[in-house]
Design an enzyme around this catalytic site. Structure first.
Site, PDB file in Angstrom:
ATOM      1  N   ASP A   1       0.776  -1.291  -0.074  1.00 37.18           N
ATOM      2  CA  ASP A   1       0.016  -0.105   0.125  1.00 37.18           C
ATOM      3  C   ASP A   1       0.997   1.428   0.065  1.00 37.18           C
ATOM      4  OD1 ASP A   1      -2.554   1.648   0.531  1.00 37.18           O
ATOM      5  OD2 ASP A   1      -1.551   2.009   2.193  1.00 37.18           O
ATOM      6  N   GLU A  19      -2.165  -5.020  -3.906  1.00 36.48           N
ATOM      7  CA  GLU A  19      -0.866  -4.400  -2.984  1.00 36.48           C
ATOM      8  C   GLU A  19      -0.010  -5.296  -2.303  1.00 36.48           C
ATOM      9  OE1 GLU A  19      -3.477  -0.511  -1.374  1.00 36.48           O
ATOM     10  OE2 GLU A  19      -3.787  -2.490  -0.359  1.00 36.48           O
TER      11      GLU A  19
END
Length: 210
Positions: A37, A105
């Site tokens: 992320d 992610e």
């Protein structure tokens, strides 16, 4: 097969990135998702800084928000085949996009851990540059777009957001939000209240636009 321009030195990192907590409570992709992320956010931010030299912080932030959204990540997962490779447990209705976004992610986190930031950035930019270039004008975030639409169509009224009870595991809660306006409402879930309210705004915009 996942179509990424990267070859892992340690393939086990990719396997871990594709393993959802419903399959293995201890050895899963949550920690790699945490890293991915941040790597994705920085890589996309730097790319936008270079691509749009005349835009201010607010414009760049709105572009960034769209490009790292759950919807965009789920789209990328389908583009590169992550959606077909992720190993998951019980699928909760409406959570497919979240699961695919999280896995995407995690894959970028795995690339970072395997080859460093430059390797992860190159893979991300290779995918995201075309996505960013496709947005000729600065996008509005869904909550702003919904507010402007409702104000225009309903004599200055505002959407009303209601934060419902969180669900899921305590270490990884799923937030639920309902937004109402013009006699209609929509409910959505997300990994944060912000993500859930944005998703709900997107859903209500689709309903009101019909």
């Amino acid at each position: 097969m996942i179509k990424l321009k990267y070859e892992f030195q340690n393939p086990e990192l990719l396997n871990l990135a594709l393993t959802q907590s419903g399959v293995n409570a201890k050895h899963n992709n949550e920690r790699l998702e945490f890293i991915g992320d941040r790597v994705l956010g920085l890589a996309v931010a730097a790319m936008l800084y270079e691509m749009f030299p005349n835009e201010n912080e607010g414009d760049l932030a709105r572009r960034h928000s769209v490009l790292v959204s759950t919807e965009t990540l789920a789209h990328v997962a389908a583009m590169v085949g992550i959606d077909k490779m992720v190993r998951h447990g019980h699928m909760t209705a409406g959570r497919n996009d979240n699961l695919y976004a999280d896995a995407t992610e995690a894959v970028f986190g795995a690339i970072f851990m395997d080859g460093g930031f430059n390797a992860a950035r190159d893979v991300i930019v290779d995918i995201w540059r075309d996505l960013a270039a496709a947005e000729i004008s600065v996008p509005k975030d869904a909550k702003t777009a919904l507010q402007e639409f409702v104000q225009r169509m309903d004599n200055g009224a505002l959407p009303v957001y209601e934060y419902l009870s969180a669900t899921g595991a305590s270490h990884s809660p799923v937030f639920n939000v309902r937004v109402s306006a013009m006699g209609h409402s929509a409910t959505a879930s997300g990994s944060s209240k912000k993500a859930a309210s944005t998703a709900a705004a997107e859903q209500l915009l689709k309903i009101l636009a019909i």
